[in-house]
Scaffold this motif. Sequence first.
Motif: not given
Length: 379
Positions: A128, A165, A168-169, A197, A200-201, A287, A290-291, A293-294
């Motif tokens: 990551n 994660i 998820i990818k 899951y 992240v989208r 990605y 993803y980071h 949104n987290y």
Amino acid sequence: MSLLHPYFIIAIIYMMIFSFQEVYSGKTNKRALYILAVYLVILAGFRDNVGPDYGSYVGIYVYSDTKDYISIFLAALSIKGPQIVELEWLYVLINKIIINVFDAPFYILTFVVAALVTFFKTKFVEENTHYPFTFLLFIFIPGFFIGESGQIRQNLGCFIAYYAIRYIKERKLWMYLLWIYLAAGIHNVCYLMLPMYWIVRVPLNKIWMLLLILVSIFLSPFEVYRYFGSLLGSMMSGSTLVEGFNGYVDETVERLNGGFGIPEAMLAISTFFLFAFDTKMKEKYPYYEYHRNYTVIGICFYFIFRNNPIFSSRLTGTFLAFAYILIPNTMFVVSEGMRRAIHAFIMALVIFNFVVFSSFRNIKAGRFTIDLYKNHILP
């Protein structure tokens, strides 16, 4: 001001050297990363009465041997067994096997947990970030002392969830659910990661991020989390650890009542990086969404739970790790001059954290000082 034991200072200097190498050369020394991993396992795994929560975890170790295997396995299925298993089933099972089968001393448990979390943590940073040494150095203080050497249950559970994660990818739902289930078997706060899951989208933009953060700040004084008290309380199971956890925390009445402290400063920095580099990161960093949104969830959670020092630290900490990985990752998408400036800023924060941690009661409460830290195998 107290001085950290030289063992920790060696780790900091080591990470700093290879941080400069990876930032300025663009290449990470994988062998050096694995050597660091082994060294940190020794520091955390074989510590002797180190960490404010050490005594509490010894108590859990003894407690786990009082539970029978059938009750533990039924607890894994959420079925009531002959005995009530108050803590998460997988963590109790690990304790039970080590003490019941191997009759091992407590430091074997801390070694096993440290080895597991370091494996998952190393895989997480490899997958990551392009700057694993920089990230590990950035979170070392106070992360290593609160995590690997402190709240070992939540720390292990979270890094198992972070490891997931990868699924998820790859859009492997069942594998993701399995790993979240295992992570929650260590600490059920990891169930908070379950919706990620799908989250992240969610296509956030700067307007939505700003709106969500402002709403969270507005809700902060109203303590809306009290409406979910029983659910959140179950996620913070293990009340015997709260006193130990508070050994790390130097909260003041002023800050809890709306003042500005180090947590708010770090959130302000994370928020700045989130907005300042969002466009470039979306274009160039795989990605990144993803980071992002987290991180947004972590910032929002912090303000919603701000008046509760346990929730605002332990619940939001599940997501704020991504705020800290986002900052060094921005170096990948900027010019060389800006990359050096960001790296210098990170190094300044590392030094600042070192000074602050040494100034608070945290370092002595955890027995991390040069005169208090003990290790079963190191001199």
